[in-house]
Design a protein around this motif. Structure first.
Motif, PDB file in Angstrom:
ATOM      1  N   LEU A   1       2.847   6.930   5.669  1.00 37.79           N
ATOM      2  CA  LEU A   1       2.147   6.990   6.956  1.00 37.79           C
ATOM      3  C   LEU A   1       1.350   5.723   7.210  1.00 37.79           C
ATOM      4  O   LEU A   1       0.682   5.596   8.223  1.00 37.79           O
ATOM      5  CB  LEU A   1       1.223   8.206   6.974  1.00 37.79           C
ATOM      6  CG  LEU A   1       1.948   9.539   6.754  1.00 37.79           C
ATOM      7  CD1 LEU A   1       0.955  10.656   6.541  1.00 37.79           C
ATOM      8  CD2 LEU A   1       2.853   9.846   7.939  1.00 37.79           C
ATOM      9  N   THR A   2       1.434   4.780   6.284  1.00 37.40           N
ATOM     10  CA  THR A   2       0.699   3.519   6.461  1.00 37.40           C
ATOM     11  C   THR A   2       1.670   2.439   6.927  1.00 37.40           C
ATOM     12  O   THR A   2       2.859   2.700   7.102  1.00 37.40           O
ATOM     13  CB  THR A   2       0.076   3.075   5.133  1.00 37.40           C
ATOM     14  OG1 THR A   2       1.144   2.756   4.226  1.00 37.40           O
ATOM     15  CG2 THR A   2      -0.785   4.173   4.533  1.00 37.40           C
ATOM     16  N   HIS A   3       1.161   1.232   7.076  1.00 36.30           N
ATOM     17  CA  HIS A   3       2.028   0.150   7.540  1.00 36.30           C
ATOM     18  C   HIS A   3       2.696  -0.584   6.390  1.00 36.30           C
ATOM     19  O   HIS A   3       3.389  -1.561   6.603  1.00 36.30           O
ATOM     20  CB  HIS A   3       1.229  -0.835   8.385  1.00 36.30           C
ATOM     21  CG  HIS A   3       0.726  -0.222   9.643  1.00 36.30           C
ATOM     22  ND1 HIS A   3       1.574   0.243  10.620  1.00 36.30           N
ATOM     23  CD2 HIS A   3      -0.511   0.053  10.076  1.00 36.30           C
ATOM     24  CE1 HIS A   3       0.869   0.772  11.603  1.00 36.30           C
ATOM     25  NE2 HIS A   3      -0.408   0.672  11.296  1.00 36.30           N
ATOM     26  N   LEU A   4       2.472  -0.100   5.161  1.00 34.23           N
ATOM     27  CA  LEU A   4       3.018  -0.810   4.001  1.00 34.23           C
ATOM     28  C   LEU A   4       4.541  -0.807   4.012  1.00 34.23           C
ATOM     29  O   LEU A   4       5.174   0.153   4.435  1.00 34.23           O
ATOM     30  CB  LEU A   4       2.526  -0.148   2.714  1.00 34.23           C
ATOM     31  CG  LEU A   4       1.029  -0.264   2.433  1.00 34.23           C
ATOM     32  CD1 LEU A   4       0.687   0.510   1.160  1.00 34.23           C
ATOM     33  CD2 LEU A   4       0.629  -1.715   2.294  1.00 34.23           C
ATOM     34  N   LYS A   5       5.104  -1.890   3.498  1.00 37.36           N
ATOM     35  CA  LYS A   5       6.556  -1.975   3.376  1.00 37.36           C
ATOM     36  C   LYS A   5       7.005  -1.194   2.143  1.00 37.36           C
ATOM     37  O   LYS A   5       6.203  -0.931   1.244  1.00 37.36           O
ATOM     38  CB  LYS A   5       6.967  -3.435   3.224  1.00 37.36           C
ATOM     39  CG  LYS A   5       6.709  -4.252   4.459  1.00 37.36           C
ATOM     40  CD  LYS A   5       7.432  -5.595   4.345  1.00 37.36           C
ATOM     41  CE  LYS A   5       7.283  -6.397   5.612  1.00 37.36           C
ATOM     42  NZ  LYS A   5       5.861  -6.665   5.927  1.00 37.36           N
ATOM     43  N   ALA A   6       8.302  -0.868   2.105  1.00 38.53           N
ATOM     44  CA  ALA A   6       8.840  -0.033   1.025  1.00 38.53           C
ATOM     45  C   ALA A   6       8.461  -0.590  -0.347  1.00 38.53           C
ATOM     46  O   ALA A   6       8.046   0.145  -1.239  1.00 38.53           O
ATOM     47  CB  ALA A   6      10.348   0.078   1.166  1.00 38.53           C
ATOM     48  N   LYS A   7       8.618  -1.889  -0.499  1.00 40.08           N
ATOM     49  CA  LYS A   7       8.365  -2.498  -1.806  1.00 40.08           C
ATOM     50  C   LYS A   7       6.888  -2.346  -2.183  1.00 40.08           C
ATOM     51  O   LYS A   7       6.562  -1.968  -3.313  1.00 40.08           O
ATOM     52  CB  LYS A   7       8.747  -3.982  -1.736  1.00 40.08           C
ATOM     53  CG  LYS A   7       8.817  -4.662  -3.072  1.00 40.08           C
ATOM     54  CD  LYS A   7       9.571  -5.999  -2.940  1.00 40.08           C
ATOM     55  CE  LYS A   7       9.399  -6.849  -4.196  1.00 40.08           C
ATOM     56  NZ  LYS A   7       8.044  -7.410  -4.289  1.00 40.08           N
ATOM     57  N   GLU A   8       6.016  -2.594  -1.230  1.00 44.75           N
ATOM     58  CA  GLU A   8       4.579  -2.465  -1.494  1.00 44.75           C
ATOM     59  C   GLU A   8       4.224  -1.019  -1.810  1.00 44.75           C
ATOM     60  O   GLU A   8       3.416  -0.741  -2.699  1.00 44.75           O
ATOM     61  CB  GLU A   8       3.774  -2.922  -0.277  1.00 44.75           C
ATOM     62  CG  GLU A   8       4.005  -4.368   0.080  1.00 44.75           C
ATOM     63  CD  GLU A   8       3.426  -4.723   1.446  1.00 44.75           C
ATOM     64  OE1 GLU A   8       2.693  -5.706   1.525  1.00 44.75           O
ATOM     65  OE2 GLU A   8       3.699  -3.993   2.435  1.00 44.75           O
ATOM     66  N   ARG A   9       4.848  -0.102  -1.068  1.00 48.32           N
ATOM     67  CA  ARG A   9       4.559   1.310  -1.317  1.00 48.32           C
ATOM     68  C   ARG A   9       4.925   1.684  -2.754  1.00 48.32           C
ATOM     69  O   ARG A   9       4.175   2.354  -3.456  1.00 48.32           O
ATOM     70  CB  ARG A   9       5.357   2.196  -0.354  1.00 48.32           C
ATOM     71  CG  ARG A   9       4.987   2.036   1.098  1.00 48.32           C
ATOM     72  CD  ARG A   9       5.429   3.249   1.909  1.00 48.32           C
ATOM     73  NE  ARG A   9       6.857   3.490   1.886  1.00 48.32           N
ATOM     74  CZ  ARG A   9       7.717   2.993   2.774  1.00 48.32           C
ATOM     75  NH1 ARG A   9       7.284   2.212   3.748  1.00 48.32           N
ATOM     76  NH2 ARG A   9       9.006   3.268   2.699  1.00 48.32           N
ATOM     77  N   MET A  10       6.087   1.216  -3.177  1.00 44.69           N
ATOM     78  CA  MET A  10       6.538   1.526  -4.535  1.00 44.69           C
ATOM     79  C   MET A  10       5.600   0.904  -5.562  1.00 44.69           C
ATOM     80  O   MET A  10       5.286   1.519  -6.588  1.00 44.69           O
ATOM     81  CB  MET A  10       7.972   1.019  -4.736  1.00 44.69           C
ATOM     82  CG  MET A  10       9.005   1.964  -4.147  1.00 44.69           C
ATOM     83  SD  MET A  10       8.773   3.630  -4.808  1.00 44.69           S
ATOM     84  CE  MET A  10      10.086   4.522  -4.038  1.00 44.69           C
ATOM     85  N   GLU A  11       5.161  -0.310  -5.293  1.00 50.18           N
ATOM     86  CA  GLU A  11       4.231  -0.967  -6.223  1.00 50.18           C
ATOM     87  C   GLU A  11       2.930  -0.177  -6.337  1.00 50.18           C
ATOM     88  O   GLU A  11       2.434   0.076  -7.436  1.00 50.18           O
ATOM     89  CB  GLU A  11       3.936  -2.400  -5.749  1.00 50.18           C
ATOM     90  CG  GLU A  11       5.059  -3.380  -6.085  1.00 50.18           C
ATOM     91  CD  GLU A  11       4.929  -4.693  -5.325  1.00 50.18           C
ATOM     92  OE1 GLU A  11       5.869  -5.491  -5.372  1.00 50.18           O
ATOM     93  OE2 GLU A  11       3.863  -4.895  -4.679  1.00 50.18           O
ATOM     94  N   HIS A  12       2.391   0.209  -5.173  1.00 52.53           N
ATOM     95  CA  HIS A  12       1.153   0.990  -5.193  1.00 52.53           C
ATOM     96  C   HIS A  12       1.349   2.297  -5.960  1.00 52.53           C
ATOM     97  O   HIS A  12       0.506   2.697  -6.761  1.00 52.53           O
ATOM     98  CB  HIS A  12       0.707   1.329  -3.762  1.00 52.53           C
ATOM     99  CG  HIS A  12       0.044   0.189  -3.051  1.00 52.53           C
ATOM    100  ND1 HIS A  12       0.631  -1.032  -2.875  1.00 52.53           N
ATOM    101  CD2 HIS A  12      -1.181   0.097  -2.471  1.00 52.53           C
ATOM    102  CE1 HIS A  12      -0.192  -1.840  -2.207  1.00 52.53           C
ATOM    103  NE2 HIS A  12      -1.302  -1.169  -1.951  1.00 52.53           N
ATOM    104  N   ALA A  13       2.464   2.957  -5.682  1.00 45.97           N
ATOM    105  CA  ALA A  13       2.725   4.253  -6.321  1.00 45.97           C
ATOM    106  C   ALA A  13       2.842   4.076  -7.829  1.00 45.97           C
ATOM    107  O   ALA A  13       2.319   4.884  -8.607  1.00 45.97           O
ATOM    108  CB  ALA A  13       3.996   4.872  -5.750  1.00 45.97           C
ATOM    109  N   GLU A  14       3.507   2.993  -8.232  1.00 50.31           N
ATOM    110  CA  GLU A  14       3.669   2.757  -9.663  1.00 50.31           C
ATOM    111  C   GLU A  14       2.310   2.487 -10.312  1.00 50.31           C
ATOM    112  O   GLU A  14       2.010   3.001 -11.396  1.00 50.31           O
ATOM    113  CB  GLU A  14       4.625   1.587  -9.894  1.00 50.31           C
ATOM    114  CG  GLU A  14       4.972   1.447 -11.358  1.00 50.31           C
ATOM    115  CD  GLU A  14       6.036   0.382 -11.627  1.00 50.31           C
ATOM    116  OE1 GLU A  14       6.708  -0.042 -10.663  1.00 50.31           O
ATOM    117  OE2 GLU A  14       6.173  -0.006 -12.794  1.00 50.31           O
TER     118      GLU A  14
END
Ligand SMILES: Nc1ncnc2c1ncn2[C@@H]1O[C@H](COP(=O)(O)OP(=O)(O)OP(=O)(O)O)[C@@H](O)[C@H]1O
Ligand SMILES: [Mg+2]
Lengths: 389, 240
Positions: free
Chosen positions: B114-127
């Motif tokens: 739901l944020t503006h983060l890109k897929a790669k950034e989202r995965m990094e944050h999640a990791e």
């Protein structure tokens, strides 16, 4: 929406057995729907119009095919700007052998051999046979499929007993051609018919149809209009229409079938709509709790609706694709299996039809999941979370 | 923004269903400051979850005032509230509430969609979040392949991945064995101490409550003054 695609895809395959059943039921219905639509199209819109056919028009008497035009029209039509060639195209009718046997029926036309291949640029025949057709006054040519059906070989004698025309004509088969639409037809020299009719026959110098070829496709409507305008105030006004339209006017009598086909299509669509609405509302109910979780994470009602619709869309498109592929196979089978109904030879799952069918599948998916989706999205977070499905 | 993160005044929630009528929370006055770790205790049905849901804007109060992170929650419409919750609140449930068809990292990524983060950034944050809760080696495990304690840690990672100001937990150790519960509590405590997150946790368990800096008691919908509790409770006002 796109960023939720993995989620949507994974969700749609959550209950594998039910998803497979849903996809299968949509596939089977869409297969049926696809074949019915293809039939409808083949019967009432014909096969695809080839470029060669697209430049061809038929000119006939405005009143109908039973009325005739003077033969002199031919030269007048030839002078209309945009006309490349025009040729007498005279339906002969008559009968071959025992006319009660329907298999002995095929189209027979008197034509002008020197113009024939200019008009039918998509008809192929060896050069020596073309030459023979030009030279031999009693020569006739037939479509390869027809020759195969009757076992005809070059040099065979074929006799037609006239009905409209009070003559019996005996032909020598001088050519076997192939044409893209594989119409079962026999063509012969109009001069042979004229001679056989005798000098004082009123049928000698009249025509019921002319086949006109325009220089290019863009000219067709204008050429047709000019021809009809030219004869508008004469005793024999004309109507010029594209060859495609002309062919289709023959199935106009199938009007009831048209309605029937449409009714079945509608019933199939409606049934699958109900079935998938039922299935989808069940699967949405089961996941009400997840809706609560998503909302807790910050998903809005719209986003929830989007996810549920997306999921239904995926199932519907999967079912639709399978169904359309099946329909394409079936159309091929039917096309090669029937020979009696000329129009069904054009039976095919065209890209346009496939897209329409896919659109219907998507529509079914979206409409049938819309109400459960709205219901789920409007359930309060706490009520959804309390739901243990 | 002031130091007061949660502020309620005469906060009341009534449930009206057909015939019956329950006052789940009555005139609650609560103040929670930035960096607090508050435990909410009380018998079953005393209104703990109700209060937590009101703070998370998962439900609307019947009357009274509620400001969370300076925002008057009653002033927001549903859409704005959803967004507000996404940005500011990390919620942890007793029953984990992971999405079964998504693996650990996808579950944690969910709120970031739901944020503006890109897929790669989202995965990094999640990791990063999963590594923080000690599950860096379980990124692609599905919920059913994890133990209860691990599931709850995934849920914690999901709650903190958006870097919210406020972490709310409703009996986070209620479904866990002692060992897993200890891990989860240690983690919440770390989030509070090392990352400065404000934590409000509902619990039945005095041991769990001992991790909190403040313990508040609810009794039949009434929020008792701080330090006061019903006799049943073996309350410990603060962890040392
Ligand atoms: N949606 C609802 N409809 C009707 N009554 C409700 C609803 N939610 C809660 N209640 C009632 O409000 C009261 C407080 O419930 P709440 O869930 O806040 O209690 P709790 O302290 O969290 O209890 P527990 O420890 O069992 O979780 C209870 O009497 C409950 O029955
Ligand atoms: Mg509770």
């Amino acid at each position: 929406m796109l960023r939720n695609l993995t989620f949507i895809l994974k969700s749609s395959m959550r209950n594998r057995r039910r998803s497979v059943l849903t996809i299968t039921s949509i596939a089977v219905s869409l297969c049926l729907l696809g074949v019915l639509m293809a039939m409808y199209r083949a019967l009432f819109f014909g096969g695809p119009e080839t470029p060669a056919q697209a430049v061809r028009m038929i000119t006939h008497h405005k009143v109908g095919l039973a009325d005739v035009m003077p033969m002199s029209y031919e030269n007048k039509i030839r002078r209309v700007p945009g006309v490349k060639e025009v040729m007498l195209w005279q339906w002969f009718g008559g009968s071959y052998k025992d006319a009660r046997d329907r298999r002995n029926f095929f189209a027979r036309f008197a034509v002008e051999p020197d113009r024939f291949f200019t008009i039918y640029s998509d008809v192929a025949m060896p050069a020596d046979q073309k030459a023979a057709f030009l030279q031999e006054r009693t020569g006739c040519i037939v479509n390869a499929g027809l020759a195969r059906k009757f076992g005809w070989k070059l040099g065979d004698r074929i006799t037609l007993v006239g009905d409209i025309f009070p003559v019996t004509l005996e032909f020598k088969l001088v050519g076997i051609y192939t044409d893209p639409e594989n119409h079962e037809a026999l063509f012969f020299n109009k001069e042979y018919l004229r001679e056989s009719l005798g000098a004082d026959s009123p049928m000698r110098d009249v025509a019921s149809m002319f086949e006109v070829r325009a220089r290019n496709i863009a000219d067709v409507p204008r050429v047709a209009a000019s021809i009809d305008q030219m004869f508008d105030n004469s005793p024999a006004p004309t109507r010029t229409e594209s060859e495609r339209n002309f062919e289709l006017s023959f199935v106009a009598f199938l009007g009831n079938l048209k309605l029937f086909l449409l009714a079945i299509c509608g019933a199939v669509t409606f049934t699958i709509l109900l079935v998938s609405a039922n299935t989808l509302s069940m699967s949405v109910r089961e996941r009400l709790r997840e809706v609560g979780i998503l909302k807790t994470l910050g998903f809005t009602q719209d986003a929830i609706v989007g996810l549920i619709l997306g999921e239904a869309g995926v199932l519907a498109l999967a079912g639709g694709t399978v169904g359309i592929a099946l329909a394409a196979l079936l159309c091929g089978g039917i096309r090669n299996g029937v020979s009696g109904i000329q129009n069904l030879r054009a039976l095919a799952m065209t890209p346009g039809l496939a897209l329409t069918a896919l659109g219907i599948a998507l529509f079914i998916g979206l409409v049938s999941s819309l109400i459960p989706a709205l219901g789920a999205s409007r359930t309060t977070i706490l009520d959804s979370l309390r739901y243990s499905g | 923004m002031s130091d007061v993160v949660i502020e309620t005044r005469k906060l009341t929630k009534e449930f009206v269903r057909d015939e019956f009528h329950v006052i789940a929370l009555k005139d609650a006055d609560l103040e929670v400051r930035r960096g607090d770790f508050v435990a909410l205790m009380g018998p079953s049905g005393s209104g703990k979850s109700t209060l937590l849901h009101l703070i998370a804007a998962m439900d609307r109060p019947s009357s009274g005032e509620i400001r969370v992170l300076g925002q008057d929650l009653r002033a927001l419409n549903d859409r704005a509230i959803a967004h507000w919750r996404n940005v500011h609140i990390g919620f942890i449930f007793q029953s984990f509430n992971l999405i079964p068809v998504l693996n650990a990292i996808e579950n944690v990524e969910l709120p970031l969609k739901l944020t503006h983060l890109k897929a790669k950034e989202r995965m990094e944050h999640a990791e990063t979040a999963l590594t923080l809760v000690g599950l860096g080696d379980r990124l692609h495990h599905y919920p059913r392949q994890l133990s209860g304690g691990q599931e709850q840690r995934v849920a914690i990672a999901r709650a903190l991945v958006t870097d919210p100001d406020l972490i709310l937990a409703d009996e986070p150790t209620g479904n866990l064995d002692a060992g897993s519960a200890q891990e989860v509590l240690t983690m919440l405590s770390r989030l509070n101490k090392e990352f400065g997150k404000t934590v409000v946790m509902v619990t039945h368990d005095p041991h769990a409550a001992s991790f909190a800096a403040r313990v508040l008691h609810l009794e039949k919908g009434l929020l008792l003054p701080e330090g006061q509790s019903a006799e049943w409770s073996a309350s410990q006002p603060a962890a040392s």
